[in-house]
Design an enzyme around this catalytic site. Sequence first.
Site, PDB file in Angstrom:
ATOM      1  N   LYS A   1       0.812  -1.187  -0.026  1.00 36.80           N
ATOM      2  CA  LYS A   1       0.055   0.055   0.028  1.00 36.80           C
ATOM      3  C   LYS A   1       0.571   1.397  -0.174  1.00 36.80           C
ATOM      4  CE  LYS A   1      -2.440   1.046   3.691  1.00 36.80           C
ATOM      5  NZ  LYS A   1      -3.496   1.282   4.761  1.00 36.80           N
ATOM      6  N   ASP A   2       2.026   1.391   0.473  1.00 34.53           N
ATOM      7  CA  ASP A   2       2.997   2.519   0.708  1.00 34.53           C
ATOM      8  C   ASP A   2       3.925   2.584  -0.415  1.00 34.53           C
ATOM      9  OD1 ASP A   2       1.466   3.033   3.216  1.00 34.53           O
ATOM     10  OD2 ASP A   2       3.010   1.676   4.068  1.00 34.53           O
TER      11      ASP A   2
ATOM     12  N   ARG B   1      -9.043   8.298   1.402  1.00 32.62           N
ATOM     13  CA  ARG B   1     -10.127   6.852   0.801  1.00 32.62           C
ATOM     14  C   ARG B   1     -11.068   6.558   1.754  1.00 32.62           C
ATOM     15  NH1 ARG B   1      -9.835   1.703   2.155  1.00 32.62           N
ATOM     16  NH2 ARG B   1      -8.066   1.974   3.397  1.00 32.62           N
ATOM     17  N   ARG B   2     -10.321   6.477   3.280  1.00 35.24           N
ATOM     18  CA  ARG B   2     -11.582   6.305   4.163  1.00 35.24           C
ATOM     19  C   ARG B   2     -12.461   7.222   4.646  1.00 35.24           C
ATOM     20  NH1 ARG B   2      -6.392   3.313   7.321  1.00 35.24           N
ATOM     21  NH2 ARG B   2      -6.561   1.534   6.557  1.00 35.24           N
TER      22      ARG B   2
ATOM     23  N   ARG C   1      -2.576  10.336  12.661  1.00 35.96           N
ATOM     24  CA  ARG C   1      -1.259  10.079  12.183  1.00 35.96           C
ATOM     25  C   ARG C   1      -0.450   9.040  13.155  1.00 35.96           C
ATOM     26  NH1 ARG C   1       2.547  12.298   8.710  1.00 35.96           N
ATOM     27  NH2 ARG C   1       3.199  10.399   9.060  1.00 35.96           N
TER      28      ARG C   1
ATOM     29  N   ARG D   1      -1.675   5.192  17.089  1.00 36.48           N
ATOM     30  CA  ARG D   1      -3.242   5.588  16.839  1.00 36.48           C
ATOM     31  C   ARG D   1      -3.926   4.871  17.876  1.00 36.48           C
ATOM     32  NH1 ARG D   1      -3.334   5.110  10.515  1.00 36.48           N
ATOM     33  NH2 ARG D   1      -1.255   5.565   9.964  1.00 36.48           N
TER      34      ARG D   1
ATOM     35  N   CYS E   1       0.045  10.318  -4.605  1.00 36.01           N
ATOM     36  CA  CYS E   1       0.372  10.453  -3.192  1.00 36.01           C
ATOM     37  C   CYS E   1      -0.763   9.851  -2.548  1.00 36.01           C
ATOM     38  CB  CYS E   1       0.899  11.745  -2.635  1.00 36.01           C
ATOM     39  SG  CYS E   1       0.080  13.148  -3.099  1.00 36.01           S
TER      40      CYS E   1
END
Length: 311
Positions: free
Chosen positions: A84-85, A132-133, A150, A156, A243
């Site tokens: 994903k990154d 996206r979320r 973040r 988190r 990004c």
Amino acid sequence: MTQQHTLRIATRKSALALWQAEFVKAQLMHFHPELKVELVPMSTQGDIILDTPLAKIGGKGLFVKELEQAMLDGRADIAVHSMKDVPVEFPEGLELYTICEREDPRDAFVSNSYKQLSDLPQGAVVGTSSLRRQCQIRALRPDLDIRDLRGNVNTRLAKLDNGDYDAIILAAAGLLRLEMSERIASYIEPELSLPANGQGAVGIECRSDDTLTKSLLAPLEHAETRIRVLAERAMNRRLEGGCQVPIGAYAQVSGDQVQLRGLVGAVDGSEILRAQVSGRSEDAEQLGIELAEQLLAQGADKILAEVYKGA
Ligand SMILES: NCc1[nH]cc(CCC(=O)O)c1CC(=O)O
């Protein structure tokens, strides 16, 4: 290969990154009992700048640049990434060689008080920095107060436990890998929150000319995951989803067929474009491009241009 050959893994220092590097190390040692494997932990810009939304400081590439430099300098042989990154393009001399078996790709609803998104009271505070979320949650529940969140997984969770949020959204894969499945109040099905491209998959990057390392990595490859991730990434690439972006992409494989769903949304959830394609697994990347083009035909380019202007 000589008895003493050592393979060095460049890795970030977060708990999840270290878990993934240790996982690859264990796999390598399982397939090659003679091999020595060392971790080379390092901090990246993305780990150092924790208080700014990623989109404002240059996006995902910040988490991989230092690892890539280490490989180019010969200080490390491979880097282990959450797919994903990983940016869609690679620097000259490096390539993504291996894609390992995918963990659960879904997003997870994490809360100490509520079981699922629909149980949250009006105006509840939800933590996520993912556009996206954010856009998908806003589309479902426009009343919720979505705030930035973040930091690595433990940071988190600590912010949730402090009472800063009523609920937070994390990738299920990270929590499962770190043996924190009890923190998952519920899984959010792809119909409600389409995952990010590559979510839950681990990829391994190495120097393109390093044939010895490539031969050692070969047994870690997972064919079905590669098909899924190639389709998802091809869609993002065609959308130029560089990004951090409100783009979801999720592929599933059944027999020799792949089905790919995609979504582009306005950050405030006011507009969400969806499309779906299916076809043969060997055409996975072409299907990703087709899906992106369907979304572009619906106006995805205008939505994304708005997002980039705001970032
Ligand atoms: N954006 C950070 C990131 N990168 C990979 C994962 C989770 C593990 C994965 O997707 O493989 C996470 C955390 C999250 O989104 O909650």
